[in-house]
Write an enzyme that holds these catalytic residues in place. Structure first.
Site, PDB file in Angstrom:
ATOM      1  N   TYR A  41     -65.161  21.977 -21.667  1.00  0.00           N
ATOM      2  CA  TYR A  41     -65.741  23.276 -22.017  1.00  0.00           C
ATOM      3  C   TYR A  41     -64.749  24.416 -21.856  1.00  0.00           C
ATOM      4  O   TYR A  41     -64.709  25.352 -22.650  1.00  0.00           O
ATOM      5  CB  TYR A  41     -66.916  23.590 -21.083  1.00  0.00           C
ATOM      6  CG  TYR A  41     -68.240  23.167 -21.642  1.00  0.00           C
ATOM      7  CD1 TYR A  41     -68.819  23.876 -22.687  1.00  0.00           C
ATOM      8  CD2 TYR A  41     -68.913  22.081 -21.130  1.00  0.00           C
ATOM      9  CE1 TYR A  41     -70.034  23.490 -23.207  1.00  0.00           C
ATOM     10  CE2 TYR A  41     -70.128  21.684 -21.637  1.00  0.00           C
ATOM     11  CZ  TYR A  41     -70.686  22.389 -22.680  1.00  0.00           C
ATOM     12  OH  TYR A  41     -71.883  22.006 -23.191  1.00  0.00           O
ATOM     13  N   ARG A 100     -86.795  24.117 -21.082  1.00  0.00           N
ATOM     14  CA  ARG A 100     -87.569  24.733 -22.168  1.00  0.00           C
ATOM     15  C   ARG A 100     -88.767  23.935 -22.655  1.00  0.00           C
ATOM     16  O   ARG A 100     -89.619  24.479 -23.338  1.00  0.00           O
ATOM     17  CB  ARG A 100     -86.642  24.998 -23.363  1.00  0.00           C
ATOM     18  CG  ARG A 100     -85.781  26.208 -23.158  1.00  0.00           C
ATOM     19  CD  ARG A 100     -84.718  26.273 -24.214  1.00  0.00           C
ATOM     20  NE  ARG A 100     -83.898  25.079 -24.119  1.00  0.00           N
ATOM     21  CZ  ARG A 100     -82.855  24.833 -24.902  1.00  0.00           C
ATOM     22  NH1 ARG A 100     -82.517  25.671 -25.839  1.00  0.00           N
ATOM     23  NH2 ARG A 100     -82.161  23.735 -24.744  1.00  0.00           N
ATOM     24  N   ASP A 122     -76.654  25.803 -13.860  1.00  0.00           N
ATOM     25  CA  ASP A 122     -75.932  25.217 -14.980  1.00  0.00           C
ATOM     26  C   ASP A 122     -74.546  24.798 -14.522  1.00  0.00           C
ATOM     27  O   ASP A 122     -74.002  25.376 -13.580  1.00  0.00           O
ATOM     28  CB  ASP A 122     -75.823  26.197 -16.154  1.00  0.00           C
ATOM     29  CG  ASP A 122     -75.498  25.442 -17.451  1.00  0.00           C
ATOM     30  OD1 ASP A 122     -76.423  24.877 -18.055  1.00  0.00           O
ATOM     31  OD2 ASP A 122     -74.316  25.367 -17.816  1.00  0.00           O
ATOM     32  N   ARG A 136     -88.892  32.561 -19.051  1.00  0.00           N
ATOM     33  CA  ARG A 136     -87.714  32.752 -19.899  1.00  0.00           C
ATOM     34  C   ARG A 136     -87.925  33.881 -20.913  1.00  0.00           C
ATOM     35  O   ARG A 136     -86.957  34.530 -21.332  1.00  0.00           O
ATOM     36  CB  ARG A 136     -87.417  31.429 -20.595  1.00  0.00           C
ATOM     37  CG  ARG A 136     -86.232  31.383 -21.493  1.00  0.00           C
ATOM     38  CD  ARG A 136     -84.918  31.454 -20.749  1.00  0.00           C
ATOM     39  NE  ARG A 136     -83.845  31.300 -21.704  1.00  0.00           N
ATOM     40  CZ  ARG A 136     -83.428  32.253 -22.517  1.00  0.00           C
ATOM     41  NH1 ARG A 136     -83.971  33.444 -22.449  1.00  0.00           N
ATOM     42  NH2 ARG A 136     -82.471  32.030 -23.391  1.00  0.00           N
ATOM     43  N   ARG A 161     -82.607  17.256 -16.668  1.00  0.00           N
ATOM     44  CA  ARG A 161     -82.983  18.495 -17.368  1.00  0.00           C
ATOM     45  C   ARG A 161     -84.499  18.697 -17.364  1.00  0.00           C
ATOM     46  O   ARG A 161     -85.059  19.260 -18.307  1.00  0.00           O
ATOM     47  CB  ARG A 161     -82.446  18.485 -18.811  1.00  0.00           C
ATOM     48  CG  ARG A 161     -80.947  18.200 -18.917  1.00  0.00           C
ATOM     49  CD  ARG A 161     -80.086  19.292 -18.340  1.00  0.00           C
ATOM     50  NE  ARG A 161     -80.159  20.529 -19.064  1.00  0.00           N
ATOM     51  CZ  ARG A 161     -79.336  20.901 -20.043  1.00  0.00           C
ATOM     52  NH1 ARG A 161     -78.356  20.127 -20.399  1.00  0.00           N
ATOM     53  NH2 ARG A 161     -79.475  22.059 -20.641  1.00  0.00           N
TER      54      ARG A 161
HETATM   55  O1  CP3 Z   1     -81.736  19.223 -14.834  1.00  0.00           O
HETATM   56  C1  CP3 Z   1     -82.302  20.308 -14.605  1.00  0.00           C
HETATM   57  O2  CP3 Z   1     -83.487  20.500 -14.882  1.00  0.00           O
HETATM   58  C2  CP3 Z   1     -81.532  21.380 -13.869  1.00  0.00           C
HETATM   59  C3  CP3 Z   1     -80.938  22.380 -14.667  1.00  0.00           C
HETATM   60  C4  CP3 Z   1     -79.750  22.092 -15.572  1.00  0.00           C
HETATM   61  C5  CP3 Z   1     -79.458  22.936 -16.669  1.00  0.00           C
HETATM   62  N1  CP3 Z   1     -78.251  22.574 -17.183  1.00  0.00           N
HETATM   63  C6  CP3 Z   1     -80.312  24.051 -17.126  1.00  0.00           C
HETATM   64  C7  CP3 Z   1     -80.156  24.600 -18.489  1.00  0.00           C
HETATM   65  C8  CP3 Z   1     -78.722  21.140 -15.491  1.00  0.00           C
HETATM   66  C9  CP3 Z   1     -78.553  19.978 -14.530  1.00  0.00           C
HETATM   67  C10 CP3 Z   1     -77.770  21.469 -16.508  1.00  0.00           C
HETATM   68  C11 CP3 Z   1     -76.516  20.728 -16.691  1.00  0.00           C
HETATM   69  C12 CP3 Z   1     -75.747  20.941 -17.932  1.00  0.00           C
HETATM   70  N2  CP3 Z   1     -75.514  22.124 -18.592  1.00  0.00           N
HETATM   71  C13 CP3 Z   1     -75.007  19.912 -18.578  1.00  0.00           C
HETATM   72  C14 CP3 Z   1     -74.889  18.479 -18.109  1.00  0.00           C
HETATM   73  C15 CP3 Z   1     -76.082  17.663 -18.390  1.00  0.00           C
HETATM   74  C16 CP3 Z   1     -76.341  17.409 -19.859  1.00  0.00           C
HETATM   75  O3  CP3 Z   1     -77.448  17.683 -20.288  1.00  0.00           O
HETATM   76  O4  CP3 Z   1     -75.437  16.901 -20.523  1.00  0.00           O
HETATM   77  C17 CP3 Z   1     -74.392  20.499 -19.695  1.00  0.00           C
HETATM   78  C18 CP3 Z   1     -73.513  19.791 -20.715  1.00  0.00           C
HETATM   79  C19 CP3 Z   1     -74.718  21.899 -19.685  1.00  0.00           C
HETATM   80  C20 CP3 Z   1     -74.226  22.966 -20.613  1.00  0.00           C
HETATM   81  C21 CP3 Z   1     -75.336  23.665 -21.317  1.00  0.00           C
HETATM   82  N3  CP3 Z   1     -76.215  24.543 -20.702  1.00  0.00           N
HETATM   83  C22 CP3 Z   1     -75.687  23.587 -22.688  1.00  0.00           C
HETATM   84  C23 CP3 Z   1     -74.963  22.738 -23.717  1.00  0.00           C
HETATM   85  C24 CP3 Z   1     -76.791  24.451 -22.887  1.00  0.00           C
HETATM   86  C25 CP3 Z   1     -77.483  24.819 -24.185  1.00  0.00           C
HETATM   87  C26 CP3 Z   1     -78.210  23.702 -24.786  1.00  0.00           C
HETATM   88  C27 CP3 Z   1     -79.288  23.101 -23.892  1.00  0.00           C
HETATM   89  O5  CP3 Z   1     -79.172  21.927 -23.556  1.00  0.00           O
HETATM   90  O6  CP3 Z   1     -80.226  23.782 -23.534  1.00  0.00           O
HETATM   91  C28 CP3 Z   1     -77.120  25.002 -21.625  1.00  0.00           C
HETATM   92  C29 CP3 Z   1     -78.236  25.919 -21.338  1.00  0.00           C
HETATM   93  C30 CP3 Z   1     -79.268  25.452 -20.374  1.00  0.00           C
HETATM   94  N4  CP3 Z   1     -78.997  24.868 -19.168  1.00  0.00           N
HETATM   95  C31 CP3 Z   1     -80.680  25.577 -20.498  1.00  0.00           C
HETATM   96  C32 CP3 Z   1     -81.239  25.063 -19.333  1.00  0.00           C
HETATM   97  C33 CP3 Z   1     -82.689  25.013 -18.960  1.00  0.00           C
HETATM   98  C34 CP3 Z   1     -81.437  26.230 -21.675  1.00  0.00           C
HETATM   99  C35 CP3 Z   1     -81.223  27.696 -21.643  1.00  0.00           C
HETATM  100  C36 CP3 Z   1     -82.362  28.491 -22.181  1.00  0.00           C
HETATM  101  O7  CP3 Z   1     -83.414  28.585 -21.512  1.00  0.00           O
HETATM  102  O8  CP3 Z   1     -82.207  29.064 -23.257  1.00  0.00           O
END
Ligand code: CP3
Length: 349
Positions: free
Chosen positions: A151, A29, A74, A38, A25
């Site tokens: 999910y 943010r 995502d 964003r 990740r």
């Molecule tokens: O790793 C990276 O930098 C690449 C991008 C990436 C995102 N999501 C961007 C994202 C990756 C690899 C993911 C995978 C992801 N998404 C997982 C598996 C990895 C983990 O962390 O467990 C899961 C469970 C998700 C589902 C998800 N997407 C959630 C629960 C959320 C909201 C909470 C959070 O962690 O931010 C997201 C949104 C999300 N995905 C954001 C980003 C940068 C934030 C969105 C925003 O900018 O508001």
């Protein structure tokens, strides 16, 4: 073609001139440069606009000096491409509507043509590869079938995924039908990503932590096994595959019998115990607690040194966190960690 392929060398189990390092990740943010973009676009617009996705993917390479880029996207774009309504809520996180409840809901999910509906991801891969100019490898990812199912049945990230787990226990046949469809979708999607140019694959199995050992062995591991088996069959050894799971210490032996190239470990697993129990053919990634990055540089150095001492120069090791970097992480701390790992592991001739 790659100017820095330390990650790929390490995932092959080869000795490297220093330990490669990146952070799960890392595109997100906690970076002001991410937040600036964003503030102008919503999350899904960013994901679906290849120009923006490529830019955000490369930000941590420029800002932190990590040894890999991971495509900004995502895991939930897959359920969306199968027909579920995806939305992202600032407070409550991602939503997939009411979630899947019936056999009819599961039958209605569309697998065929998924790579066309995810064409924007493939375009983002092309563009990112072009713009990286071989500086570091690009990682493509998908969630595992179980983590997607969690999910999709729940409809959101409700703690413990009670609705999804009640389907597992209450209707294992229907659950298997869903997991098989997801296996097909994930394989097609990842194969297309490799054809588009990613250099490595990571499977995110975040919600393995919700399963008992028996449920993990029945409903999670076999589908991960099948994804990897098919990808190896279709692509040969073209790209290494890493499996990130959480909370599966008691299944480590079964996990290491899966034909995966590397395992990414969360921080609850002690590397000192895990390393002797993981065959040498497998690379290991992890497993710094992401909360260490919220402390101070002294603590970060101490905890990174603790991990490196346990790794003790084992070939096939990639430094990473045990889960994603937290949004409140000070950028300076993340930058410090990356440069510390690089310097501390540099092998002088
Ligand atoms: O790793 C990276 O930098 C690449 C991008 C990436 C995102 N999501 C961007 C994202 C990756 C690899 C993911 C995978 C992801 N998404 C997982 C598996 C990895 C983990 O962390 O467990 C899961 C469970 C998700 C589902 C998800 N997407 C959630 C629960 C959320 C909201 C909470 C959070 O962690 O931010 C997201 C949104 C999300 N995905 C954001 C980003 C940068 C934030 C969105 C925003 O900018 O508001």
């Amino acid at each position: 073609m790659l100017k820095n392929d330390l990650l790929l060398q390490a995932l092959k189990g080869q000795p490297t001139e220093r330990t490669p390092v990146w952070m799960m990740r890392q595109a997100g943010r906690f970076l002001p440069e991410y937040r600036a973009i964003r503030s102008r676009y919503d999350f899904l617009t960013m994901v679906k606009t290849p120009e923006i996705a490529a830019e955000v993917t490369i930000q941590p390479v420029d800002i932190l000096g990590v040894d890999a880029a991971i495509l900004f996207s995502d895991i939930l774009v897959v359920p969306e491409a199968m027909g579920m309504p995806l939305s992202m809520n600032e407070e409550t996180g991602p939503s997939l509507g009411k979630g899947l409840s019936s056999a009819g809901d599961i039958e209605a999910l569309e697998v065929s043509g998924i790579e066309r509906r995810l064409g924007y991801v493939l375009e983002a891969v092309h563009l990112t590869k072009q713009r990286l100019e071989g500086r570091v490898p690009l990682i493509g990812f998908s969630a595992t079938p179980w983590t997607l199912m969690a999910y999709m049945v729940e409809g959101n990230a409700k703690k413990g995924f009670p609705k999804a787990k009640s389907l597992l226990y209450g209707d294992p046949g229907l659950s298997r039908r869903l997991l098989e469809k997801l296996t097909d979708a994930v394989c097609t999607y990842l194969e297309a990503k490799v054809q588009a140019g990613v250099d490595a694959i990571q499977l995110f199995d975040t919600w393995s932590e919700t399963l008992s050992k028996d449920a993990f062995l029945a409903f999670d591991l076999p589908y991960v096994y099948e994804v990897i088996r098919r990808l190896k069959e279709r692509l040969g050894g073209r790209v290494p595959i890493v499996w990130f799971f959480k909370g599966c210490a008691s299944s480590l032996e079964e996990i290491t019998n899966v034909p995966v190239d590397g395992v990414s470990l969360d921080w609850t697993l002690d590397l000192g115990w895990a390393i002797p129990n993981i065959p040498k053919r497998l690379a290991i990634q992890g497993n710094l607690d992401p909360c260490v990055l919220l402390a101070n540089k002294g603590a970060i150095q101490k905890e990174a040194e603790r991990i490196l001492a346990k790794v003790n120069n084992r070939p096939g090791y990639v430094f990473n966190l045990g889960h994603g970097v937290l949004p409140q992480t000070p950028v300076d701390n993340a930058r410090f960690l990356i440069s510390f790992v690089k310097e501390a592991t540099q092998r002088h001739p």
